[in-house]
Design a protein around this motif. Structure first.
Motif, mmCIF file in Angstrom:
data_model
loop_
_atom_site.group_PDB
_atom_site.id
_atom_site.type_symbol
_atom_site.label_atom_id
_atom_site.label_comp_id
_atom_site.label_asym_id
_atom_site.label_seq_id
_atom_site.Cartn_x
_atom_site.Cartn_y
_atom_site.Cartn_z
ATOM 1 N N ARG A 28 0.832 -1.195 0.000
ATOM 2 C CA ARG A 28 0.000 0.000 0.000
ATOM 3 C C ARG A 28 0.864 1.241 0.000
ATOM 4 N NH1 ARG A 28 -5.466 -0.786 0.897
ATOM 5 N NH2 ARG A 28 -5.996 -2.878 1.522
ATOM 6 N N ASN A 29 0.341 2.300 -0.605
ATOM 7 C CA ASN A 29 1.014 3.597 -0.605
ATOM 8 C C ASN A 29 0.808 4.266 0.754
ATOM 9 O OD1 ASN A 29 1.807 3.316 -3.306
ATOM 10 N ND2 ASN A 29 -0.143 4.138 -4.023
ATOM 11 N N GLY A 30 1.468 5.395 0.959
ATOM 12 C CA GLY A 30 1.352 6.119 2.225
ATOM 13 C C GLY A 30 -0.054 6.572 2.558
ATOM 14 N N ASP A 31 -0.881 6.843 1.517
ATOM 15 C CA ASP A 31 -2.247 7.302 1.769
ATOM 16 C C ASP A 31 -3.246 6.152 1.905
ATOM 17 O OD1 ASP A 31 -2.250 6.473 -0.860
ATOM 18 O OD2 ASP A 31 -3.146 8.297 -1.668
ATOM 19 N N GLY A 32 -2.771 4.907 1.863
ATOM 20 C CA GLY A 32 -3.653 3.757 2.047
ATOM 21 C C GLY A 32 -4.116 3.095 0.761
ATOM 22 N N THR A 33 -3.873 3.712 -0.390
ATOM 23 C CA THR A 33 -4.271 3.094 -1.656
ATOM 24 C C THR A 33 -3.287 1.979 -2.013
ATOM 25 O OG1 THR A 33 -3.018 4.715 -2.933
ATOM 26 C CG2 THR A 33 -5.348 5.204 -2.507
ATOM 27 N N ARG A 34 -3.738 1.075 -2.840
ATOM 28 C CA ARG A 34 -2.877 -0.043 -3.245
ATOM 29 C C ARG A 34 -1.882 0.401 -4.310
ATOM 30 N NH1 ARG A 34 -4.744 -5.234 -1.718
ATOM 31 N NH2 ARG A 34 -6.778 -5.100 -0.748
ATOM 32 N N ALA A 35 -0.680 -0.130 -4.226
ATOM 33 C CA ALA A 35 0.339 0.150 -5.232
ATOM 34 C C ALA A 35 0.085 -0.767 -6.432
ATOM 35 C CB ALA A 35 1.726 -0.103 -4.658
ATOM 36 N N THR A 36 0.031 -0.192 -7.621
ATOM 37 C CA THR A 36 -0.248 -0.978 -8.822
ATOM 38 C C THR A 36 0.826 -0.746 -9.876
ATOM 39 O OG1 THR A 36 -1.598 0.785 -9.745
ATOM 40 C CG2 THR A 36 -2.755 -0.915 -8.496
ATOM 41 N N LEU A 37 0.947 -1.703 -10.780
ATOM 42 C CA LEU A 37 1.818 -1.596 -11.943
ATOM 43 C C LEU A 37 0.941 -1.611 -13.184
ATOM 44 C CD1 LEU A 37 4.451 -4.310 -10.984
ATOM 45 C CD2 LEU A 37 4.728 -1.847 -10.819
ATOM 46 N N ARG A 38 1.210 -0.719 -14.124
ATOM 47 C CA ARG A 38 0.480 -0.728 -15.396
ATOM 48 C C ARG A 38 1.330 -1.479 -16.413
ATOM 49 N NH1 ARG A 38 -3.846 2.689 -16.153
ATOM 50 N NH2 ARG A 38 -3.403 2.731 -18.352
ATOM 51 N N VAL A 39 0.748 -2.496 -17.030
ATOM 52 C CA VAL A 39 1.466 -3.347 -17.974
ATOM 53 C C VAL A 39 0.717 -3.334 -19.299
ATOM 54 C CG1 VAL A 39 2.342 -5.674 -18.389
ATOM 55 C CG2 VAL A 39 2.216 -4.798 -16.061
ATOM 56 N N THR A 40 1.444 -3.147 -20.408
ATOM 57 C CA THR A 40 0.829 -3.188 -21.740
ATOM 58 C C THR A 40 1.230 -4.468 -22.449
ATOM 59 O OG1 THR A 40 2.661 -1.984 -22.711
ATOM 60 C CG2 THR A 40 0.795 -0.681 -21.990
ATOM 61 N N CYS A 41 0.392 -4.908 -23.338
ATOM 62 C CA CYS A 41 0.625 -6.139 -24.092
ATOM 63 C C CYS A 41 1.821 -5.945 -25.022
ATOM 64 C CB CYS A 41 -0.618 -6.485 -24.903
ATOM 65 S SG CYS A 41 -0.409 -7.912 -25.984
ATOM 66 N N PRO A 42 2.827 -6.818 -24.949
ATOM 67 C CA PRO A 42 3.990 -6.665 -25.822
ATOM 68 C C PRO A 42 3.706 -7.062 -27.272
ATOM 69 C CG PRO A 42 4.251 -8.597 -24.436
ATOM 70 C CD PRO A 42 3.006 -7.896 -23.984
ATOM 71 N N ALA A 43 2.685 -7.877 -27.495
ATOM 72 C CA ALA A 43 2.394 -8.326 -28.853
ATOM 73 C C ALA A 43 1.786 -7.214 -29.706
ATOM 74 C CB ALA A 43 1.462 -9.531 -28.823
ATOM 75 N N CYS A 44 0.798 -6.490 -29.159
ATOM 76 C CA CYS A 44 0.121 -5.436 -29.922
ATOM 77 C C CYS A 44 0.589 -4.045 -29.523
ATOM 78 C CB CYS A 44 -1.388 -5.548 -29.764
ATOM 79 S SG CYS A 44 -1.972 -5.228 -28.092
ATOM 80 N N LYS A 45 1.475 -3.973 -28.536
ATOM 81 C CA LYS A 45 2.044 -2.707 -28.051
ATOM 82 C C LYS A 45 0.962 -1.752 -27.553
ATOM 83 C CE LYS A 45 6.197 -3.126 -30.797
ATOM 84 N NZ LYS A 45 6.000 -4.514 -31.022
ATOM 85 N N GLY A 46 -0.063 -2.288 -26.912
ATOM 86 C CA GLY A 46 -1.078 -1.465 -26.286
ATOM 87 C C GLY A 46 -2.209 -1.011 -27.181
ATOM 88 N N THR A 47 -2.333 -1.542 -28.385
ATOM 89 C CA THR A 47 -3.425 -1.128 -29.261
ATOM 90 C C THR A 47 -4.655 -2.014 -29.119
ATOM 91 O OG1 THR A 47 -2.630 -2.478 -31.105
ATOM 92 C CG2 THR A 47 -1.834 -0.202 -30.980
ATOM 93 N N GLY A 48 -4.473 -3.271 -28.738
ATOM 94 C CA GLY A 48 -5.597 -4.197 -28.607
ATOM 95 C C GLY A 48 -5.982 -4.866 -29.904
ATOM 96 N N ARG A 49 -5.319 -4.511 -30.966
ATOM 97 C CA ARG A 49 -5.608 -5.095 -32.283
ATOM 98 C C ARG A 49 -4.359 -5.732 -32.857
ATOM 99 N NH1 ARG A 49 -10.319 -2.891 -34.867
ATOM 100 N NH2 ARG A 49 -11.337 -1.489 -33.412
ATOM 101 N N SER A 50 -4.557 -6.787 -33.605
ATOM 102 C CA SER A 50 -3.428 -7.449 -34.238
ATOM 103 C C SER A 50 -3.337 -7.029 -35.696
ATOM 104 C CB SER A 50 -3.579 -8.966 -34.145
ATOM 105 O OG SER A 50 -4.738 -9.377 -34.826
#
Length: 61
Positions: A28-50
């Protein structure tokens, strides 16, 4: 008349159209929220389309 079907969208087969996700790390962060990681798809490079498969090229005679 029969309705016409829309052409199928080329959705990335690796991410199923969800190119960016947030993963919690369990801490958790200092303010109580959860720490998250943003990950993008390596295959489509974040577009969602092939991209369509490249056509075969004939080499030689």
């Amino acid at each position: 008349m029969m309705p016409q079907h829309a052409p199928a969208a080329r959705i990335c087969r690796d991410c199923d159209g969800f190119p960016t996700v947030a993963i919690t790390t369990g801490t958790r962060n200092g303010d109580g929220t959860r720490a998250t990681l943003r990950v993008t798809c390596p295959a489509c490079k974040g577009t969602g389309r092939s991209l369509p498969a490249a056509g075969l090229v004939r080499v030689g005679r």
